[in-house]
Design a protein around this motif. Structure first.
Motif, short mmCIF file in Angstrom:
data_model
loop_
_atom_site.label_atom_id
_atom_site.label_comp_id
_atom_site.label_asym_id
_atom_site.label_seq_id
_atom_site.Cartn_x
_atom_site.Cartn_y
_atom_site.Cartn_z
N GLY A 159 38.24 43.20 40.10
CA GLY A 159 39.06 43.85 39.09
C GLY A 159 40.54 43.94 39.40
O GLY A 159 41.29 44.58 38.64
N ASP A 160 41.00 43.33 40.47
CA ASP A 160 42.41 43.44 40.84
C ASP A 160 43.22 42.27 40.28
O ASP A 160 43.45 41.28 40.95
CB ASP A 160 42.57 43.48 42.37
CG ASP A 160 42.13 44.80 42.95
OD1 ASP A 160 41.93 45.75 42.18
OD2 ASP A 160 41.96 44.88 44.18
N GLY A 161 43.63 42.39 39.04
CA GLY A 161 44.53 41.38 38.50
C GLY A 161 43.89 40.41 37.53
O GLY A 161 42.67 40.28 37.42
N ARG A 162 44.76 39.71 36.83
CA ARG A 162 44.37 38.75 35.80
C ARG A 162 43.55 37.60 36.41
O ARG A 162 43.84 37.14 37.50
CB ARG A 162 45.63 38.19 35.16
CG ARG A 162 45.43 37.35 33.92
CD ARG A 162 46.77 36.84 33.42
NE ARG A 162 46.63 36.05 32.21
CZ ARG A 162 46.70 36.54 30.99
NH1 ARG A 162 46.97 37.82 30.83
NH2 ARG A 162 46.54 35.77 29.92
N TRP A 163 42.56 37.14 35.67
CA TRP A 163 41.71 36.05 36.16
C TRP A 163 42.35 34.69 35.86
O TRP A 163 42.01 34.02 34.88
CB TRP A 163 40.34 36.10 35.49
CG TRP A 163 39.42 37.12 36.08
CD1 TRP A 163 39.66 37.96 37.12
CD2 TRP A 163 38.09 37.40 35.64
NE1 TRP A 163 38.58 38.76 37.37
CE2 TRP A 163 37.60 38.44 36.48
CE3 TRP A 163 37.27 36.91 34.65
CZ2 TRP A 163 36.31 38.97 36.34
CZ3 TRP A 163 36.00 37.43 34.48
CH2 TRP A 163 35.53 38.44 35.33
N THR A 164 43.25 34.29 36.69
CA THR A 164 43.73 32.91 36.64
C THR A 164 42.67 32.02 37.26
O THR A 164 41.73 32.50 37.91
CB THR A 164 45.04 32.77 37.42
OG1 THR A 164 44.78 33.08 38.81
CG2 THR A 164 46.11 33.72 36.90
N GLU A 165 42.81 30.72 37.09
CA GLU A 165 41.84 29.81 37.70
C GLU A 165 41.86 29.94 39.23
O GLU A 165 40.82 29.88 39.88
CB GLU A 165 42.13 28.37 37.28
CG GLU A 165 41.81 28.08 35.82
CD GLU A 165 40.37 28.43 35.45
OE1 GLU A 165 39.45 28.05 36.22
OE2 GLU A 165 40.15 29.08 34.42
N LYS A 197 38.73 31.24 41.57
CA LYS A 197 38.24 30.44 42.70
C LYS A 197 38.15 31.30 43.97
O LYS A 197 37.18 31.21 44.74
CB LYS A 197 39.14 29.24 42.95
CG LYS A 197 38.64 28.30 44.06
CD LYS A 197 39.54 27.09 44.21
CE LYS A 197 38.94 26.09 45.19
NZ LYS A 197 38.63 26.65 46.50
N LYS A 198 39.15 32.17 44.18
CA LYS A 198 39.11 33.06 45.35
C LYS A 198 37.93 34.02 45.27
O LYS A 198 37.23 34.25 46.27
CB LYS A 198 40.41 33.86 45.45
CG LYS A 198 41.60 33.08 45.96
CD LYS A 198 42.81 33.99 46.13
CE LYS A 198 44.00 33.23 46.69
NZ LYS A 198 45.19 34.12 46.84
N ILE A 199 37.71 34.58 44.08
CA ILE A 199 36.58 35.50 43.90
C ILE A 199 35.27 34.78 44.17
O ILE A 199 34.39 35.29 44.89
CB ILE A 199 36.60 36.07 42.46
CG1 ILE A 199 37.80 37.00 42.27
CG2 ILE A 199 35.31 36.82 42.17
CD1 ILE A 199 38.02 37.41 40.82
N GLY A 248 43.76 38.81 30.12
CA GLY A 248 43.12 37.53 29.86
C GLY A 248 41.62 37.63 29.86
O GLY A 248 41.02 38.56 29.28
N GLU A 249 40.96 36.72 30.55
CA GLU A 249 39.50 36.65 30.55
C GLU A 249 38.85 37.90 31.14
O GLU A 249 37.75 38.29 30.74
CB GLU A 249 39.05 35.41 31.34
CG GLU A 249 37.56 35.13 31.26
CD GLU A 249 37.17 33.89 32.03
OE1 GLU A 249 35.95 33.69 32.25
OE2 GLU A 249 38.06 33.11 32.42
N LEU A 250 39.53 38.56 32.09
CA LEU A 250 39.00 39.79 32.67
C LEU A 250 38.77 40.85 31.61
O LEU A 250 37.85 41.68 31.72
CB LEU A 250 39.96 40.31 33.74
CG LEU A 250 39.64 41.66 34.39
CD1 LEU A 250 38.26 41.64 35.03
CD2 LEU A 250 40.71 42.02 35.42
N ALA A 251 39.57 40.84 30.54
CA ALA A 251 39.42 41.82 29.47
C ALA A 251 38.06 41.73 28.81
O ALA A 251 37.49 42.74 28.38
CB ALA A 251 40.53 41.64 28.44
N GLU A 252 37.51 40.50 28.71
CA GLU A 252 36.19 40.33 28.10
C GLU A 252 35.12 41.09 28.88
O GLU A 252 34.20 41.67 28.30
CB GLU A 252 35.84 38.84 28.02
CG GLU A 252 36.80 38.00 27.20
CD GLU A 252 36.81 38.39 25.73
OE1 GLU A 252 35.80 38.95 25.25
OE2 GLU A 252 37.84 38.16 25.06
#
Length: 465
Positions: free
Chosen positions: A77-83, A87-89, A270-274
């Motif tokens: 949950g720490d920050g926007r889900w960029t590509e 990948k890190k997650i 972004g996608e994390l909001a979903e």
């Protein structure tokens, strides 16, 4: 048992480690910075270096272990889900678990001795399922998190195949509620100021768990020989976001503010909001069938217990530190008021100028002088409680820079040493205005003071790192 904990410095790991050490287990920890981890952990542990998923798991950390609690992983949950972020997650969980399992499989002695491997997973496995009631038998959902968790859990399959006698409980953890970290700690700054609101329509289910219960569940999975397979780490009463919001605000004595629009969340995250706007109604059916009892099953009671210290503009700071000396050995140092000068950073120019009784006891008044950002300040505290037989005392500010300051000092026996716990409850002057204008600065100063204190205590009473 000798138990390896990955992710031991995290919110859950710290609580699990204290609980296991308190039950007589020996703990091994891996960290990118083992010296720092050893000093920061609130329990004794052997610490080894592991840089993460890109490196092979260190064999020396596996030597002699009989249990594993695997909690390591990049925060979701720490920050926007960029590509790059996704990948890190993904790598931190899938590749990290893979490296750990490979290390165990490559070490025959460890594979033979390993009794239990507890994987800290997530309820994201179920995906966004609306009002559907979910339990441990439910199928996986769709989306990034669901696919991630499915592949993550699948990394334990080689261990199951190679060692059928090793128990492998998989704990799908819900939203962990704690004042000291996780999602609730991120919500509190807004809600304590009366600025918190529901997310979107507020219809999404939130499956939560009290931090003490999730720590107890991991310990239960380690110690109960009948526990294996998937168990849900969620309280038996999930709630919808609108109710969560109302009860959280009410527990803090605040009103609910305007809702956060879905569009704003999607633009910001972004996608994390979903994932935030979606939800899962997860029940711990199998967890309870195995005999685990939740101490905090009721949401309203749990959130009120967690928020009680933060009512009426009050702030809380907690510091914990383990040292390898018994309470009776170190308490005398803290019984001498002038030693507080040694524990306070030089930038405060802190001096003790007198006390009202020859020896400290309940009711003793102690006077100090210090400098706050260049301004001279006089401070007087009263010893509200003095319990040398139980190695505990409490002091409160009578005069000084805070509206209130209440400091509880505890020296608790743990694993042949002492868990030193400092809990400070404080209020700033000027109420809401003081919080908004200076709250962040004061919180930073308090953290800096106790960080210095930790280092001095480690030098006086800690084992060489």
């Amino acid at each position: 048992m000798r138990i390896l904990i990955t992710g031991a410095t995290g919110l859950i790991g710290r609580e699990v480690g204290k609980r296991l050490v308190g039950s007589g287990h020996e703990i091994v920890v891996v960290s990118r910075n083992p010296a720092r981890a050893k000093a920061d952990l609130p329990f004794p542990a052997q610490c080894f270096t592991w840089k993460g998923d890109a490196d092979a798991f260190p064999k020396e950390a596996l030597r002699g272990i009989q249990g594993v609690v695997h909690l390591a992983g990049e925060s979701i949950g720490d920050g926007r889900w960029t590509e790059e972020r996704k990948k890190k997650i993904r790598d931190s969980r899938i590749e990290g678990t893979k490296r750990l399992v490979e290390g165990i499989l490559a070490t025959p002695d460890v594979l033979t001795s390993l009794k239990v491997f507890v994987l800290g997973s997530a309820m994201g496995f179920y995906g966004d399922r609306g009002d559907e009631t979910l339990d441990e038998t439910s199928t996986p959902g769709a989306g990034f998190l669901a696919e991630l968790v499915r592949d993550w859990e699948d990394q334990t399959r080689p261990l199951r195949e190679a060692s059928p006698t090793t128990r492998i409980p998989i704990v799908r953890t819900g939203l962990v509620l704690s004042r000291r970290g996780g999602a609730l700690a991120k919500m509190l700054p807004l809600f304590t100021k009366g600025l918190g609101g529901k997310l979107g329509q507020g219809n999404q289910w939130m499956s939560w768990v009290h931090v003490s219960d999730i720590a107890r569940l991991f310990a239960f999975c380690i110690e109960d020989e009948g526990t294996s397979g998937v168990v849900n780490g969620t309280a038996p009463e999930p709630v919808k976001n609108d109710r969560f919001t109302i009860e959280l605000a009410r527990a803090l004595g605040k009103a609910v503010f305007l809702p956060v629009p879905e569009t704003a969340l999607k633009v910001a995250l972004g996608e994390l909001a979903e994932t935030i706007l979606g939800g899962q109604r997860v029940l711990p059916k199998r967890t309870q069938e195995m005999g685990f009892h939740f101490d905090h099953p009721d949401f309203v009671k749990a959130i009120r217990e967690l928020c009680e210290p933060l009512q009426n503009g009050q702030h809380e700071f907690v510091a914990e530190q383990w040292v390898p000396r018994r309470p009776e050995e170190i308490f005398p140092f803290f019984s001498v008021e002038t030693n507080l000068e040694r524990l306070t950073p030089p930038f405060l120019s802190f001096k003790v100028v007198g006390k009202s009784t020859p020896d400290i006891r309940e009711g003793t008044l102690i006077d100090y002088k210090l400098s706050l950002h260049g301004l001279p300040v006089k401070w007087q505290t009263r010893i509200e409680s003095w319990q040398p037989e139980s190695h505990r005392f409490v002091d409160s500010q009578l005069k000084g820079p805070y509206r209130t300051w209440h400091h509880t000092h505890e020296f608790l026996p743990l694993a042949g040493g002492t868990l030193i716990r400092d809990r400070v409850l404080y209020k700033l002057p000027l109420g809401f205005f003081g919080d908004v204008t200076a709250g962040w600065k004061v919180a930073g100063d308090v953290g800096q003071i106790f960080h210095f204190r930790r280092e001095v205590i480690q030098g006086l009473f800690g084992a060489p790192v």
